[in-house]
Design a protein around this motif. Structure first.
Motif, PDB file in Angstrom:
ATOM      1  N   ASN A   1      44.126  34.255  40.371  1.00 10.13           N
ATOM      2  CA  ASN A   1      42.683  34.373  40.560  1.00 10.13           C
ATOM      3  C   ASN A   1      42.477  35.174  41.842  1.00 10.13           C
ATOM      4  O   ASN A   1      42.921  34.745  42.908  1.00 10.13           O
ATOM      5  CB  ASN A   1      42.069  32.978  40.682  1.00 10.13           C
ATOM      6  N   PRO A   2      41.855  36.350  41.782  1.00  5.43           N
ATOM      7  CA  PRO A   2      41.698  37.172  42.991  1.00  5.43           C
ATOM      8  C   PRO A   2      41.059  36.428  44.161  1.00  5.43           C
ATOM      9  O   PRO A   2      41.349  36.742  45.322  1.00  5.43           O
ATOM     10  CB  PRO A   2      40.816  38.328  42.526  1.00  5.43           C
ATOM     11  N   GLU A   3      40.234  35.430  43.888  1.00  8.05           N
ATOM     12  CA  GLU A   3      39.627  34.663  44.976  1.00  8.05           C
ATOM     13  C   GLU A   3      40.657  33.800  45.696  1.00  8.05           C
ATOM     14  O   GLU A   3      40.406  33.334  46.802  1.00  8.05           O
ATOM     15  CB  GLU A   3      38.484  33.805  44.432  1.00  8.05           C
ATOM     16  N   GLU A   4      41.811  33.575  45.075  1.00  6.51           N
ATOM     17  CA  GLU A   4      42.862  32.762  45.679  1.00  6.51           C
ATOM     18  C   GLU A   4      43.917  33.604  46.383  1.00  6.51           C
ATOM     19  O   GLU A   4      44.854  33.056  46.960  1.00  6.51           O
ATOM     20  CB  GLU A   4      43.510  31.871  44.615  1.00  6.51           C
ATOM     21  N   ALA A   5      43.797  34.929  46.341  1.00  3.75           N
ATOM     22  CA  ALA A   5      44.750  35.797  47.045  1.00  3.75           C
ATOM     23  C   ALA A   5      44.626  35.557  48.541  1.00  3.75           C
ATOM     24  O   ALA A   5      43.521  35.505  49.084  1.00  3.75           O
ATOM     25  CB  ALA A   5      44.482  37.265  46.707  1.00  3.75           C
ATOM     26  N   SER A   6      45.777  35.393  49.208  1.00  4.80           N
ATOM     27  CA  SER A   6      45.754  35.139  50.647  1.00  4.80           C
ATOM     28  C   SER A   6      47.028  35.668  51.293  1.00  4.80           C
ATOM     29  O   SER A   6      47.977  36.054  50.602  1.00  4.80           O
ATOM     30  CB  SER A   6      45.633  33.630  50.922  1.00  4.80           C
TER      31      SER A   6
ATOM     32  N   ARG B   1      39.002  50.706  33.426  1.00  6.82           N
ATOM     33  CA  ARG B   1      39.370  49.344  33.854  1.00  6.82           C
ATOM     34  C   ARG B   1      38.151  48.619  34.414  1.00  6.82           C
ATOM     35  O   ARG B   1      38.288  47.622  35.119  1.00  6.82           O
ATOM     36  CB  ARG B   1      40.480  49.394  34.900  1.00  6.82           C
ATOM     37  N   GLU B   2      36.965  49.121  34.087  1.00  9.27           N
ATOM     38  CA  GLU B   2      35.739  48.584  34.664  1.00  9.27           C
ATOM     39  C   GLU B   2      35.558  47.094  34.381  1.00  9.27           C
ATOM     40  O   GLU B   2      35.026  46.358  35.210  1.00  9.27           O
ATOM     41  CB  GLU B   2      34.518  49.354  34.153  1.00  9.27           C
ATOM     42  N   ASN B   3      35.988  46.623  33.229  1.00  9.33           N
ATOM     43  CA  ASN B   3      35.773  45.212  32.891  1.00  9.33           C
ATOM     44  C   ASN B   3      36.880  44.293  33.409  1.00  9.33           C
ATOM     45  O   ASN B   3      36.884  43.109  33.104  1.00  9.33           O
ATOM     46  CB  ASN B   3      35.611  45.038  31.376  1.00  9.33           C
ATOM     47  N   GLU B   4      37.825  44.834  34.197  1.00  5.47           N
ATOM     48  CA  GLU B   4      38.931  44.026  34.707  1.00  5.47           C
ATOM     49  C   GLU B   4      38.743  43.585  36.158  1.00  5.47           C
ATOM     50  O   GLU B   4      39.491  42.737  36.634  1.00  5.47           O
ATOM     51  CB  GLU B   4      40.241  44.802  34.604  1.00  5.47           C
ATOM     52  N   VAL B   5      37.839  44.185  36.886  1.00  6.37           N
ATOM     53  CA  VAL B   5      37.690  43.856  38.300  1.00  6.37           C
ATOM     54  C   VAL B   5      37.090  42.464  38.457  1.00  6.37           C
ATOM     55  O   VAL B   5      36.319  42.041  37.611  1.00  6.37           O
ATOM     56  CB  VAL B   5      36.819  44.909  39.047  1.00  6.37           C
ATOM     57  N   PRO B   6      37.440  41.776  39.531  1.00  7.39           N
ATOM     58  CA  PRO B   6      38.421  42.150  40.540  1.00  7.39           C
ATOM     59  C   PRO B   6      39.845  41.845  40.069  1.00  7.39           C
ATOM     60  O   PRO B   6      40.054  40.993  39.223  1.00  7.39           O
ATOM     61  CB  PRO B   6      38.045  41.278  41.726  1.00  7.39           C
ATOM     62  N   TYR B   7      40.808  42.582  40.627  1.00  7.39           N
ATOM     63  CA  TYR B   7      42.229  42.306  40.396  1.00  7.39           C
ATOM     64  C   TYR B   7      42.994  42.604  41.679  1.00  7.39           C
ATOM     65  O   TYR B   7      42.486  43.265  42.588  1.00  7.39           O
ATOM     66  CB  TYR B   7      42.792  43.076  39.196  1.00  7.39           C
ATOM     67  N   VAL B   8      44.223  42.058  41.744  1.00  4.01           N
ATOM     68  CA  VAL B   8      45.014  42.136  42.977  1.00  4.01           C
ATOM     69  C   VAL B   8      46.156  43.133  42.795  1.00  4.01           C
ATOM     70  O   VAL B   8      46.905  43.068  41.823  1.00  4.01           O
ATOM     71  CB  VAL B   8      45.577  40.745  43.353  1.00  4.01           C
ATOM     72  N   ILE B   9      46.283  44.059  43.740  1.00  7.31           N
ATOM     73  CA  ILE B   9      47.381  45.020  43.793  1.00  7.31           C
ATOM     74  C   ILE B   9      48.295  44.623  44.952  1.00  7.31           C
ATOM     75  O   ILE B   9      47.825  44.361  46.061  1.00  7.31           O
ATOM     76  CB  ILE B   9      46.855  46.461  44.009  1.00  7.31           C
ATOM     77  N   VAL B  10      49.602  44.570  44.672  1.00  8.52           N
ATOM     78  CA  VAL B  10      50.577  44.219  45.712  1.00  8.52           C
ATOM     79  C   VAL B  10      51.498  45.404  45.981  1.00  8.52           C
ATOM     80  O   VAL B  10      51.748  46.225  45.104  1.00  8.52           O
ATOM     81  CB  VAL B  10      51.414  42.986  45.309  1.00  8.52           C
ATOM     82  N   LEU B  11      51.979  45.468  47.214  1.00  2.31           N
ATOM     83  CA  LEU B  11      53.020  46.422  47.601  1.00  2.31           C
ATOM     84  C   LEU B  11      54.295  45.603  47.744  1.00  2.31           C
ATOM     85  O   LEU B  11      54.350  44.657  48.539  1.00  2.31           O
ATOM     86  CB  LEU B  11      52.662  47.125  48.903  1.00  2.31           C
ATOM     87  N   VAL B  12      55.296  45.936  46.931  1.00  3.18           N
ATOM     88  CA  VAL B  12      56.522  45.137  46.829  1.00  3.18           C
ATOM     89  C   VAL B  12      57.715  45.933  47.345  1.00  3.18           C
ATOM     90  O   VAL B  12      57.895  47.097  46.971  1.00  3.18           O
ATOM     91  CB  VAL B  12      56.753  44.716  45.360  1.00  3.18           C
ATOM     92  N   GLU B  13      58.522  45.300  48.185  1.00  4.60           N
ATOM     93  CA  GLU B  13      59.800  45.879  48.587  1.00  4.60           C
ATOM     94  C   GLU B  13      60.842  45.379  47.604  1.00  4.60           C
ATOM     95  O   GLU B  13      61.131  44.180  47.531  1.00  4.60           O
ATOM     96  CB  GLU B  13      60.186  45.470  50.007  1.00  4.60           C
ATOM     97  N   LEU B  14      61.399  46.294  46.813  1.00  3.06           N
ATOM     98  CA  LEU B  14      62.420  45.931  45.835  1.00  3.06           C
ATOM     99  C   LEU B  14      63.728  45.581  46.539  1.00  3.06           C
ATOM    100  O   LEU B  14      63.980  46.047  47.657  1.00  3.06           O
ATOM    101  CB  LEU B  14      62.641  47.086  44.856  1.00  3.06           C
ATOM    102  N   GLU B  15      64.565  44.798  45.888  1.00  7.89           N
ATOM    103  CA  GLU B  15      65.852  44.411  46.475  1.00  7.89           C
ATOM    104  C   GLU B  15      66.707  45.620  46.814  1.00  7.89           C
ATOM    105  O   GLU B  15      67.486  45.584  47.755  1.00  7.89           O
ATOM    106  CB  GLU B  15      66.598  43.478  45.519  1.00  7.89           C
TER     107      GLU B  15
END
Length: 136
Positions: free
Chosen positions: A97-102, A70-84
Motif C-alpha cells: 500500500n503506497p501509504e505504508e511506504a516508509s 498507467r493513469e489508473n494505477e497511481v499511486p505506486y511505489v518505485i524502488v532503487l535496488v542494489e543487485l547482489e
C-alpha cells in the motif's frame, strides 16, 4: 558500432523473467540495464551475463502522476535496488500500500519479477519492466 545487448534482447529475456546485464572484461564490473559501455571504466569490451535478480532496496519514491497508459494505477511505489552482483536498477515494488511506504523499507531484501506494460506513443509495442517482491 553494435550494441552488445540490444534492448529487444534485454526486453525479451525480461518477459521470460531472466535479467541480463553486461560484464566488463576489463574491470569485471556488471552493468544493468544494458549500456553501450562499462559504467565503471568506459570499456566497450562487454559480455552478456545473467543476473540473479535479488538485492536490497536502497531508496524509493511514490509516484502520484502516472506515465502514459498507467493513469489508473497511481499511486505506486518505485524502488532503487542494489543487485547482489552490484548494479542498481529501478522497478515497481509489488504488494504494498503506497501509504505504508516508509524508510523502514531501505535495506530490505527483494526478488525481481516482471510485468509487461503496453506501449505508448513513443515505444515500439509492449515492454517488460522489473517488479520487485519483498523477501523480508
Amino acid at each position: 558500432m553494435e550494441y552488445p545487448l540490444p534492448f529487444e534482447r534485454y526486453n525479451s529475456a525480461l518477459k521470460k523473467n531472466i535479467l541480463l546485464g553486461l560484464k566488463c572484461r576489463q574491470c569485471q564490473k556488471i552493468t544493468c540495464p544494458p549500456q553501450m559501455t562499462c559504467q565503471e571504466c568506459s570499456s566497450f569490451d562487454l559480455e552478456i551475463t545473467e543476473l540473479g535478480g535479488t538485492g536490497t532496496i536502497q531508496t524509493y519514491t511514490t509516484i502520484y502522476i502516472a506515465a502514459e497508459n498507467r493513469e489508473n494505477e497511481v499511486p505506486y511505489v518505485i524502488v532503487l535496488v542494489e543487485l547482489e552482483e552490484g548494479p542498481w536498477i529501478m522497478g515497481e515494488l509489488s504488494a504494498i500500500n503506497p501509504e505504508e511506504a516508509s524508510l523502514d523499507m531501505i535495506g530490505k531484501r527483494v526478488r525481481m519479477g516482471n510485468r509487461v506494460f503496453p506501449g505508448d506513443r513513443y515505444s515500439n509495442g509492449s515492454a517488460a519492466r522489473p517488479v520487485f517482491y519483498r523477501l523480508d
